[in-house]
Motif scaffolding. Structure first.
Motif, short mmCIF file in Angstrom:
data_model
loop_
_atom_site.label_atom_id
_atom_site.label_comp_id
_atom_site.label_asym_id
_atom_site.label_seq_id
_atom_site.Cartn_x
_atom_site.Cartn_y
_atom_site.Cartn_z
N GLY A 297 0.80 -1.13 -0.09
CA GLY A 297 -0.10 0.21 0.18
C GLY A 297 0.96 1.32 0.08
O GLY A 297 0.28 2.26 -0.50
N ALA A 298 1.92 1.32 0.20
CA ALA A 298 2.88 2.51 0.45
C ALA A 298 3.29 2.97 -0.90
O ALA A 298 3.71 2.05 -1.72
CB ALA A 298 4.19 2.29 1.48
N ASN A 299 3.28 4.15 -1.23
CA ASN A 299 3.89 4.90 -2.69
C ASN A 299 4.91 5.81 -2.15
O ASN A 299 5.31 6.51 -3.32
CB ASN A 299 2.64 5.38 -3.21
CG ASN A 299 2.08 6.50 -2.62
OD1 ASN A 299 1.34 6.43 -1.58
ND2 ASN A 299 2.19 7.75 -3.25
N ASP A 300 5.26 5.84 -1.09
CA ASP A 300 6.19 6.97 -0.71
C ASP A 300 7.21 6.30 0.32
O ASP A 300 6.79 5.66 1.23
CB ASP A 300 5.44 8.30 -0.19
CG ASP A 300 6.33 9.21 0.28
OD1 ASP A 300 6.71 10.09 -0.75
OD2 ASP A 300 6.93 9.34 1.32
N PHE A 301 8.49 6.68 0.20
CA PHE A 301 9.59 6.18 1.00
C PHE A 301 9.69 6.93 2.28
O PHE A 301 10.84 7.05 2.88
CB PHE A 301 10.67 5.92 0.48
CG PHE A 301 11.16 4.68 0.69
CD1 PHE A 301 10.77 3.24 0.89
CD2 PHE A 301 12.88 4.35 1.04
CE1 PHE A 301 11.22 1.92 1.08
CE2 PHE A 301 13.25 3.21 1.47
CZ PHE A 301 12.73 1.87 1.77
N GLY A 302 8.95 7.69 2.46
CA GLY A 302 9.02 8.99 3.82
C GLY A 302 10.12 9.86 3.60
O GLY A 302 10.49 10.36 2.37
N SER A 303 10.94 9.88 4.68
CA SER A 303 12.06 11.14 4.55
C SER A 303 13.28 10.63 5.05
O SER A 303 13.16 9.46 5.71
CB SER A 303 11.41 12.35 5.31
OG SER A 303 11.52 11.99 6.48
N LEU A 304 14.31 11.50 5.08
CA LEU A 304 15.73 11.00 5.23
C LEU A 304 15.77 11.33 6.94
O LEU A 304 16.48 10.52 7.40
CB LEU A 304 16.60 11.81 4.54
CG LEU A 304 18.09 11.36 4.53
CD1 LEU A 304 18.13 9.75 4.21
CD2 LEU A 304 18.75 12.37 3.76
N MET A 305 15.12 12.23 7.27
CA MET A 305 15.02 12.81 8.79
C MET A 305 16.63 12.53 9.32
O MET A 305 16.83 11.90 10.03
CB MET A 305 14.26 11.48 9.51
CG MET A 305 12.70 11.49 9.53
SD MET A 305 12.23 12.90 10.17
CE MET A 305 10.42 12.98 9.84
N MET A 306 16.99 13.62 8.76
CA MET A 306 18.57 13.91 9.35
C MET A 306 18.57 14.20 10.71
O MET A 306 17.53 14.66 11.47
CB MET A 306 19.00 15.16 8.76
CG MET A 306 19.15 15.16 7.40
SD MET A 306 19.49 16.90 6.71
CE MET A 306 19.25 16.74 4.94
#
Ligand code: SF4
Length: 354
Positions: A297-306
């Protein structure tokens, strides 16, 4: 608006039964079909942003939180504007387009400080400010004697661009009262989201599960989110992840597994047909499960979140992480694209950091 969810309804029971009983791969198939209905391209997006926690002082005492310090604790901090500015510079230097600005419920900070901070950032940086979770907004409202609408209006006028869905946990009051009694309860939390949408802001919405809730509680959470989305269309994305109990007052709570994560993510994709994007939570689940989530279901890998300890080591490690993220997306069979907070693509092609 308080939406009353009828757990005895046929629709609720159907979703609950699906969640409880459907084979894992069947859930994945249904979620993947909904993902491709909404996003027919083989593209998986991600964003480069930076999490900036402006203060760790908090009076909410959430049982699952290992981050906060009580007022007067020697380890409590409030970041000066200049320090926040430095972090934004480091973020921009690595191609970052957004900061995620969140903090504890700090009773010592006046409202003007937040407004000044917004103006300071906007005066010095071209960056999207995704800031102040609904729980913080409710805290400001109570602390400063302003309505939620006024708090949002003033923050927005000073420079706030969008509101993150932090602090959603499980949107069922019986659960919230047990683990986060002193902060926004369900109607308040969703009320902030709805007001932000009314004022033209887009927001994200989250679910942190594994707090001792039932599967029906999680389905109710999704129903509450869906009800708001049907009225406003203001949620850009849904993100879920399990409680990380280590170091918190809930350390005895069992950790949930990858299968539970994939089932929960898939249910969200199946049920929240009006929410356009679902993020893979690889930061909590690991890159491998993060890749599998792209078929659930996910189409996005979120963020890098430094985080600052790594960024301050010249950023080299993060460049490697960007490359690795993109490789993970490609290895899972997709094309990686960098995006903005509103999920529009950035012009630069992914791979620039490789
Ligand atoms: S409100 Fe946020 S910072 Fe404060 S205890 Fe809860 S989770 Fe931690």
């Amino acid at each position: 608006m308080s939406d009353v969810i009828d757990r005895a309804s046929g629709e609720f029971q159907d979703y609950l039964e699906l969640y409880e009983r459907a084979p894992l791969l069947e859930l994945g198939r249904l979620a993947d079909a909904e993902r491709y209905r909404q996003h027919p391209d083989e593209v998986v997006t991600y964003i480069i942003d930076r999490n900036i926690n402006y203060t760790n002082v908090c009076v909410a005492d959430c049982k699952f939180c290992a981050f906060y310090r009580r007022p007067k604790d020697g380890e409590g901090y409030v970041l000066p504007f200049e320090k926040i500015g430095e972090k934004i510079e480091e973020c921009k230097a690595l191609g970052g387009v957004q900061i995620l600005l969140q903090g504890g419920h700090n009773p010592y900070i006046p409202f003007e400080w937040y407004l000044e901070l917004m103006r300071y950032i906007k005066a010095h940086h071209r960056i999207h400010i995704h800031g102040f979770s609904p729980s913080e907004v409710v805290f400001f409202s109570e602390r400063f004697g302003l309505s939620v609408a006024e708090v949002i209006r003033e923050l927005k006028a000073a420079g706030l661009d969008s509101i993150p869905g932090g602090g959603g946990e499980i949107l069922v009051d019986a659960i919230r009262r047990r683990v986060a009694r002193k902060k926004a309860q369900t109607d308040e939390w969703l009320g902030v989201q709805e007001e932000a949408h009314r004022q033209g802001m887009k927001t994200s919405v989250t679910m942190m599960y594994g707090l001792g809730e039932t599967l029906a509680d999680r389905i109710e959470h999704l129903f509450r989110v869906r009800a708001v989305q049907r009225r406003t269309g203001g949620f850009t994305a849904f993100i879920c992840w399990p409680l990380q109990p280590d170091g918190t007052a809930m350390a005895d709570q069992p950790k949930t597994d990858a299968v539970t994560y994939l089932r929960t993510l898939a249910m969200a994709r199946i049920l929240l047909t009006e929410v356009p994007n679902l993020q893979s939570s690889w930061v909590t689940m690991g890159l491998k499960v993060g890749q599998v989530a792209l078929r659930f279901g996910a189409n996005d890998f979120g963020s890098l979140m430094m985080e600052e300890n790594v960024v301050s080591a010249t950023g080299t490690t993060y460049s490697a992480t960007i490359t690795e993220m993109e490789r993970c997306i490609r290895d899972a069979g997709y094309v990686a694209r960098r995006r903005r907070q509103d999920y529009s693509y950035l012009e630069e092609l992914a791979g620039a950091a490789a």
